[in-house]
Write an enzyme that holds these catalytic residues in place. Structure first.
Site, mmCIF file in Angstrom:
data_model
loop_
_atom_site.group_PDB
_atom_site.id
_atom_site.type_symbol
_atom_site.label_atom_id
_atom_site.label_comp_id
_atom_site.label_asym_id
_atom_site.label_seq_id
_atom_site.Cartn_x
_atom_site.Cartn_y
_atom_site.Cartn_z
ATOM 1 N N CYS A 122 0.803 -1.225 0.000
ATOM 2 C CA CYS A 122 0.000 0.000 0.000
ATOM 3 C C CYS A 122 0.837 1.277 0.000
ATOM 4 C CB CYS A 122 -0.956 0.002 1.181
ATOM 5 S SG CYS A 122 -2.039 -1.446 1.244
ATOM 6 N N HIS A 255 -3.385 7.220 1.544
ATOM 7 C CA HIS A 255 -3.754 5.868 1.148
ATOM 8 C C HIS A 255 -5.163 5.604 1.647
ATOM 9 C CE1 HIS A 255 -4.054 1.625 0.771
ATOM 10 N NE2 HIS A 255 -3.761 1.348 2.034
ATOM 11 N N ASN A 285 -10.108 -0.488 -0.253
ATOM 12 C CA ASN A 285 -8.645 -0.415 -0.217
ATOM 13 C C ASN A 285 -8.092 -1.076 -1.474
ATOM 14 O OD1 ASN A 285 -5.901 -0.718 0.281
ATOM 15 N ND2 ASN A 285 -6.164 -1.278 2.424
#
Length: 328
Positions: A122, A255, A285
């Site tokens: 990520c 993020h 996500n």
């Protein structure tokens, strides 16, 4: 004379298949797993996610985002010097050939255009931007395509309610070009391998078999606690390096992991959520794709304007984290 890496354009792509929380609730119920729209929203802020089609690869998503980014600049793929792709879900087992090389071919870029992958989960897009920035500042390359693309749906365990409802697929891209004008102002990267087990895919390939689980696992509480701590620290590092104060940041582009992590980070930074680009509700996500997806969304919506100061930050498995300060 100083050379900067300027963001010339952005682009993004989400697969056609969109699953709302209720769609996922019904799908999981068929396997005996219980969850609810309220449970998912309360813990993550997610309302929907997109999954790639069976024949749709990470490189396909990356190409669509790249084409959108190139189109926004007027720069052709033939003009590119370098392609850097951040991904944890490459097209090929073992990670080679690199998915960036596949993208290079699909875009029709010249063989003089180098291409490679970056893997920091990520945090991958912040890492990729840092590498691209260094190459441009060194004078080695003038036009660099940086992509974050993932097909996380393929490594999800749909018997694990704590992870399968959180992730989605997608891609985002930026075109960087050498400029006399300020662009990327600072980059910071960190890693702590001692925390590798709190977010990982534990399985290993050997002799034609996968030894251990091929699905991602996550200690959600440990990830949350560490993420909020390190994101505040790395954000301040990037700002200090860029000689900026939090109040000078027009937009925080984090993020898109979890709304609670974003709220926690903004609070520690003394920033209002009104100054945070939030898209996690739309796509979940998407790992390395989430920051460029949010960035492109902010640009397309008109929220992000030229001349504004942006702070991008991300954290992911490894454990790895990074931040990038930009004058857009």
């Amino acid at each position: 004379m100083s050379i900067f890496a300027r963001v010339a354009g952005t682009g993004s792509y989400l697969p056609e298949l969109r699953l709302t929380n209720q769609d996922l609730v019904e799908r999981l119920a068929k396997t005996g797993l219980e969850t609810s729209d309220e449970w998912i929203k309360t813990r993550s802020g997610i309302s929907a996610r997109h999954f790639a089609a069976e024949n749709e690869l990470t490189s396909d998503l990356a190409v669509r985002a790249a084409e959108a980014a190139l189109s926004s600049t007027g720069i052709n793929s033939a003009d590119l010097d370098l392609i850097i792709l951040a991904t944890s879900t490459p097209d090929h087992l073992g990670g080679f050939p690199s998915t960036a090389c596949v993208v290079q071919d699909k875009l029709g870029a010249h063989t003089s255009c180098a291409a490679f992958d970056v893997q920091a989960v990520c945090a991958g897009f912040t890492y990729a931007l840092a590498v691209a920035d260094a190459f441009i500042r060194s004078g080695s390359y003038k036009k660099v395509l940086v992509i974050g693309a993932e097909t996380f749906s393929r490594i999800l365990n749909f018997q694990d309610r704590g992870t399968c409802v959180l992730f989605g697929d997608g891609a985002g891209a930026v075109v960087l070009e050498a400029s006399k004008e300020a662009g990327i102002l600072s980059t910071v990267m960190h890693a702590d391998g001692s925390q590798r087990d709190i977010l990982c895919v534990p399985g290993r390939a050997g002799n034609g078999e996968v030894r251990g689980s091929p699905f991602m696992t996550m200690d959600g509480q440990a990830v949350f606690k560490l993420a909020v701590k390190v994101l505040e620290q790395v954000a301040h590092e990037a700002l200090d390096k860029a000689k900026l104060k939090p109040e000078q940041i027009d937009w925080l582009v984090p993020h898109q992991a979890n709304i609670r992590i974003m709220e926690g980070t903004a609070k520690k930074m003394g920033m209002s959520m009104d100054k945070v680009i939030v898209t996690v509700h739309e796509h979940g996500n998407t790992s390395a794709a989430s920051i460029p997806l949010a960035l492109d969304s902010g640009v397309r919506s008109g929220q992000i304007k030229r001349g504004q100061h942006l702070l991008l930050e991300g954290v992911g498995g490894g454990f790895a984290w990074g931040a990038v300060a930009i004058k857009y």
